[in-house]
Write a protein that holds these residues in place. Structure first.
Motif, PDB file in Angstrom:
ATOM      1  N   LEU A 223     -14.934  21.733   4.440  1.00 41.70           N
ATOM      2  CA  LEU A 223     -13.975  21.659   5.556  1.00 41.70           C
ATOM      3  C   LEU A 223     -14.531  22.221   6.865  1.00 41.70           C
ATOM      4  CD1 LEU A 223     -10.608  22.559   3.790  1.00 41.70           C
ATOM      5  CD2 LEU A 223     -11.730  20.342   4.090  1.00 41.70           C
ATOM      6  N   ILE A 224     -15.215  23.368   6.796  1.00 36.24           N
ATOM      7  CA  ILE A 224     -15.667  23.982   8.044  1.00 36.24           C
ATOM      8  C   ILE A 224     -16.777  23.164   8.720  1.00 36.24           C
ATOM      9  CG2 ILE A 224     -16.812  26.033   9.001  1.00 36.24           C
ATOM     10  CD1 ILE A 224     -15.050  27.687   7.079  1.00 36.24           C
ATOM     11  N   PRO A 225     -17.876  22.835   8.038  1.00 41.95           N
ATOM     12  CA  PRO A 225     -18.901  22.024   8.693  1.00 41.95           C
ATOM     13  C   PRO A 225     -18.383  20.654   9.124  1.00 41.95           C
ATOM     14  CG  PRO A 225     -19.452  22.421   6.380  1.00 41.95           C
ATOM     15  CD  PRO A 225     -18.328  23.299   6.711  1.00 41.95           C
ATOM     16  N   VAL A 226     -17.581  20.002   8.287  1.00 39.10           N
ATOM     17  CA  VAL A 226     -17.077  18.676   8.672  1.00 39.10           C
ATOM     18  C   VAL A 226     -16.185  18.788   9.912  1.00 39.10           C
ATOM     19  CG1 VAL A 226     -15.678  16.692   7.948  1.00 39.10           C
ATOM     20  CG2 VAL A 226     -17.267  17.748   6.330  1.00 39.10           C
ATOM     21  N   GLY A 227     -15.324  19.828   9.942  1.00 40.34           N
ATOM     22  CA  GLY A 227     -14.446  20.038  11.094  1.00 40.34           C
ATOM     23  C   GLY A 227     -15.249  20.297  12.358  1.00 40.34           C
ATOM     24  N   ALA A 228     -16.316  21.083  12.221  1.00 39.91           N
ATOM     25  CA  ALA A 228     -17.137  21.413  13.396  1.00 39.91           C
ATOM     26  C   ALA A 228     -17.833  20.166  13.933  1.00 39.91           C
ATOM     27  CB  ALA A 228     -18.180  22.468  13.008  1.00 39.91           C
ATOM     28  N   VAL A 229     -18.335  19.315  13.028  1.00 40.70           N
ATOM     29  CA  VAL A 229     -19.016  18.086  13.478  1.00 40.70           C
ATOM     30  C   VAL A 229     -18.009  17.134  14.107  1.00 40.70           C
ATOM     31  CG1 VAL A 229     -20.272  16.029  12.713  1.00 40.70           C
ATOM     32  CG2 VAL A 229     -20.933  18.281  11.845  1.00 40.70           C
ATOM     33  N   ARG A 230     -16.835  17.005  13.508  1.00 41.30           N
ATOM     34  CA  ARG A 230     -15.816  16.120  14.076  1.00 41.30           C
ATOM     35  C   ARG A 230     -15.444  16.610  15.478  1.00 41.30           C
ATOM     36  NH1 ARG A 230     -15.083  11.449  14.466  1.00 41.30           N
ATOM     37  NH2 ARG A 230     -14.256  10.781  12.436  1.00 41.30           N
ATOM     38  N   GLU A 231     -15.334  17.928  15.621  1.00 38.23           N
ATOM     39  CA  GLU A 231     -15.003  18.545  16.919  1.00 38.23           C
ATOM     40  C   GLU A 231     -16.079  18.191  17.941  1.00 38.23           C
ATOM     41  OE1 GLU A 231     -12.446  20.558  17.632  1.00 38.23           O
ATOM     42  OE2 GLU A 231     -13.070  21.047  19.677  1.00 38.23           O
ATOM     43  N   MET A 232     -17.334  18.287  17.522  1.00 39.72           N
ATOM     44  CA  MET A 232     -18.442  18.044  18.462  1.00 39.72           C
ATOM     45  C   MET A 232     -18.543  16.556  18.823  1.00 39.72           C
ATOM     46  SD  MET A 232     -22.510  18.811  17.969  1.00 39.72           S
ATOM     47  CE  MET A 232     -22.814  17.473  16.787  1.00 39.72           C
ATOM     48  N   LEU A 233     -18.341  15.668  17.830  1.00 40.13           N
ATOM     49  CA  LEU A 233     -18.552  14.234  18.065  1.00 40.13           C
ATOM     50  C   LEU A 233     -17.384  13.576  18.788  1.00 40.13           C
ATOM     51  CD1 LEU A 233     -20.072  13.015  14.649  1.00 40.13           C
ATOM     52  CD2 LEU A 233     -21.281  13.658  16.758  1.00 40.13           C
ATOM     53  N   GLY A 234     -16.198  14.196  18.668  1.00 38.44           N
ATOM     54  CA  GLY A 234     -15.015  13.519  19.216  1.00 38.44           C
ATOM     55  C   GLY A 234     -14.436  12.620  18.142  1.00 38.44           C
ATOM     56  N   ARG A 235     -13.203  12.134  18.362  1.00 38.77           N
ATOM     57  CA  ARG A 235     -12.474  11.454  17.294  1.00 38.77           C
ATOM     58  C   ARG A 235     -12.923  10.014  17.053  1.00 38.77           C
ATOM     59  NH1 ARG A 235      -6.757  11.818  17.671  1.00 38.77           N
ATOM     60  NH2 ARG A 235      -6.702   9.851  16.518  1.00 38.77           N
ATOM     61  N   ASP A 236     -13.664   9.403  17.947  1.00 43.98           N
ATOM     62  CA  ASP A 236     -14.033   8.000  17.749  1.00 43.98           C
ATOM     63  C   ASP A 236     -15.335   7.795  16.988  1.00 43.98           C
ATOM     64  OD1 ASP A 236     -12.746   7.268  21.065  1.00 43.98           O
ATOM     65  OD2 ASP A 236     -11.747   7.374  19.099  1.00 43.98           O
ATOM     66  N   ALA A 237     -16.125   8.861  16.852  1.00 42.51           N
ATOM     67  CA  ALA A 237     -17.432   8.688  16.192  1.00 42.51           C
ATOM     68  C   ALA A 237     -17.245   8.368  14.714  1.00 42.51           C
ATOM     69  CB  ALA A 237     -18.253   9.963  16.353  1.00 42.51           C
ATOM     70  N   MET A 238     -18.150   7.542  14.199  1.00 39.64           N
ATOM     71  CA  MET A 238     -18.107   7.180  12.773  1.00 39.64           C
ATOM     72  C   MET A 238     -18.714   8.324  11.955  1.00 39.64           C
ATOM     73  SD  MET A 238     -19.340   3.220  13.089  1.00 39.64           S
ATOM     74  CE  MET A 238     -18.744   2.530  11.562  1.00 39.64           C
ATOM     75  N   LEU A 239     -17.861   8.904  11.062  1.00 39.98           N
ATOM     76  CA  LEU A 239     -18.267  10.097  10.311  1.00 39.98           C
ATOM     77  C   LEU A 239     -17.795   9.967   8.862  1.00 39.98           C
ATOM     78  CD1 LEU A 239     -19.351  13.067  10.358  1.00 39.98           C
ATOM     79  CD2 LEU A 239     -17.038  13.772  11.047  1.00 39.98           C
ATOM     80  N   GLN A 240     -18.643  10.307   7.916  1.00 38.97           N
ATOM     81  CA  GLN A 240     -18.259  10.251   6.507  1.00 38.97           C
ATOM     82  C   GLN A 240     -18.949  11.360   5.739  1.00 38.97           C
ATOM     83  OE1 GLN A 240     -19.889   6.216   6.323  1.00 38.97           O
ATOM     84  NE2 GLN A 240     -21.146   6.819   4.562  1.00 38.97           N
ATOM     85  N   VAL A 241     -18.534  11.577   4.486  1.00 36.91           N
ATOM     86  CA  VAL A 241     -19.122  12.660   3.687  1.00 36.91           C
ATOM     87  C   VAL A 241     -19.565  12.130   2.334  1.00 36.91           C
ATOM     88  CG1 VAL A 241     -17.772  14.481   4.803  1.00 36.91           C
ATOM     89  CG2 VAL A 241     -16.889  13.343   2.728  1.00 36.91           C
ATOM     90  N   ASP A 242     -20.507  12.850   1.706  1.00 36.62           N
ATOM     91  CA  ASP A 242     -21.022  12.483   0.389  1.00 36.62           C
ATOM     92  C   ASP A 242     -21.164  13.755  -0.440  1.00 36.62           C
ATOM     93  OD1 ASP A 242     -23.973  10.653  -0.821  1.00 36.62           O
ATOM     94  OD2 ASP A 242     -22.231  11.517  -1.849  1.00 36.62           O
ATOM     95  N   ALA A 243     -20.437  13.823  -1.560  1.00 40.29           N
ATOM     96  CA  ALA A 243     -20.423  15.030  -2.387  1.00 40.29           C
ATOM     97  C   ALA A 243     -21.378  14.944  -3.569  1.00 40.29           C
ATOM     98  CB  ALA A 243     -19.008  15.266  -2.889  1.00 40.29           C
ATOM     99  N   ASN A 244     -21.933  13.781  -3.838  1.00 42.92           N
ATOM    100  CA  ASN A 244     -22.818  13.621  -5.000  1.00 42.92           C
ATOM    101  C   ASN A 244     -22.221  14.285  -6.244  1.00 42.92           C
ATOM    102  OD1 ASN A 244     -25.187  13.682  -2.572  1.00 42.92           O
ATOM    103  ND2 ASN A 244     -25.405  12.115  -4.169  1.00 42.92           N
TER     104      ASN A 244
END
Ligand SMILES: CC(=O)N[C@@H](Cc1ccc2ccccc2c1)C(=O)O
Ligand SMILES: [Mg+2]
Length: 425
Positions: A223-244
């Motif tokens: 949650l923290i790293p993903v939130g920080a990246v979303r904050e930095m990129l803005g809401r329109d950037a394409m962002l996804q996660v992979d938990a393997n």
């Protein structure tokens, strides 16, 4: 026509930066490359297995072993006159040093049935182009007597496919049914020591033009790293996660809270075999669930989609036994309106070239992990893949020369070799 020689080359390529996932931290890519010589010419294939069996049960030494002991001999015998002289026994001679005589396995019915079923499934879409590569199209059925080992099988099929298409003067893009000359590229970002270091790395990739950011997550780093990246990129950037596969059913509420970050997808949060928990997560959150490790072929892809365990599929030819099965998965997903994207396994230019050609098919609607060579390597074993500029910013060009369209630098294969190549004839 036949396969006359198979070479196994094991090389080590240093990574430009450590790559950490929920299953480990890599600083070097140890890779198995396959070179085949057929009577039509030579071809190269890349085995996507890692040095260790951590992403999947396959690993470099295991893949080399199963090729030397079972898959290689089968291909060399299956495609030579000597092999056919046994008439009805279209089997496979298993060279077992512990046994004086080989063991013949009569597999005609099994292979025929398998081939017919696959041909029927493939009749519709891109896979139809398979018919024009009879040697490559026969590899899977010849190797079907060995259970699993899809990455090892895929490397062999890819090398034969490269050789056959070079002989025909056709590129993989053309043979696969590519519909574009440039493909949108995303980038996979590893777990970092600190959030600040993660933000620096992500900024660099955005600067280079990558069209989509994928973050590796695991319990305690989500949650923290993903939130920080979303904050930095803005809401329109394409962002996804992979938990393997790092989470369990207990984590469903936490993973569902990722909805706040409006991600494109959540990739493989749970164990490969655990479709049921992926279904539960899909029912508990808005963000689409995407499977990677779980999708082994058309059968498992359609089953996972039917169960509601996945609504987007990460296609990796190595994980599926080869590019020809990957084409079938693409066709099946397209028929079911399921978007696919091309996953990555830190391939050198050999596998990267074929992946870029695959990513040019119509069903590949999302940027894949087909990053530039420089994402992983300071120097590549082939011509480097570099992101385009201007209107092609964040895109890679689909090779249009025959086969993979790239040339393996023999000097580097020798210089980076970890052992003498194994040669099967
Ligand atoms: C680009 C990406 O995230 N790939 C894999 C994970 C992965 C990561 C590291 C690897 C190292 C050696 C061999 C295979 C590897 C696969 C994935 O999508 O899940
Ligand atoms: Mg993945």
């Amino acid at each position: 026509t036949g396969i006359e020689r198979i070479e196994l080359h094991r090389v080590e390529v240093p990574l430009v930066r450590p790559f950490e996932t929920s299953f480990g931290r890599e600083t070097v890519r140890e890779v198995l490359l396959v070179r085949v010589v057929t009577d039509a010419g030579e071809g190269w294939g890349e085995c996507v297995a890692g040095r260790d069996p951590f992403y999947s049960g396959e690993y470099v030494a295991g893949a080399a072993s199963v090729i030397e002991r079972y898959l290689g001999p089968a291909l060399l015998r299956r495609h030579t006159a000597a092999f056919e002289e046994h008439g009805h026994m279209t089997g496979v001679l298993i060279d077992d040093p512990s046994r004086s005589a080989g063991v013949w396995v009569d597999d005609r019915e099994q292979h025929a049935a398998g081939a017919d079923r696959r041909a029927a499934a493939a009749a519709g879409g891109a896979a139809a182009s398979i018919a024009s590569v009879p040697l490559a199209a026969s590899v899977a059925s010849t190797l079907a007597f060995v259970a699993g080992h899809r990455m090892a099988k895929a490397a062999l099929e890819a090398a034969v496919l490269d050789a056959e298409l070079r002989a025909q003067g056709r590129s993989m893009g053309e043979a696969f049914g590519a519909v574009r000359e440039w493909v949108d590229c995303g980038v996979s970002v590893g777990i970092a020591p600190t959030v600040d270091e993660l933000l620096d790395e992500v900024s660099g990739y955005v600067e280079q033009g990558y069209r989509r950011i994928k973050l590796k997550i695991k319990p305690g780093w989500d949650l923290i790293p993903v939130g920080a990246v979303r904050e930095m990129l803005g809401r329109d950037a394409m962002l996804q996660v992979d938990a393997n596969t790092a989470y369990t059913a207990d984590d469903i509420p936490l993973l569902a809270s990722l909805d706040a970050f409006e991600l494109l997808l959540i990739e493989q949060p749970f164990a490969e075999e655990d479709l049921a928990t992926h279904v539960r997560l899909a029912e508990a959150c808005e963000t689409p669930v995407c499977l990677d490790e779980s999708i082994l072929d058309v059968t498992t892809a359609v089953d996972a989609i039917d169960r509601g365990a996945t609504s987007i599929v990460n296609i990796k030819p190595g994980r599926m036994g080869g590019y020809l099965e990957a084409l079938r998965v693409h066709d099946a997903c397209r028929a079911l309106d399921v978007p696919v994207w091309c996953g990555g396994m830190l391939e050198t230019g050999v596998g990267r070239a074929a992946n870029v050609a695959l990513a040019a098919l119509p069903g590949f609607l999302l940027p894949g992990d087909t990053s530039a060579s420089s994402r992983y390597f300071a120097e590549d074993l082939t011509e480097p893949f570099e992101l385009g500029s201007g209107e092609h910013r964040g895109q890679l060009r689909v090779p249009d020369a025959p086969g993979t369209g790239v040339t393996v630098r023999d000097d580097l294969v020798r210089a980076w070799a970890t052992a003498a190549p194994a040669v099967l004839t």
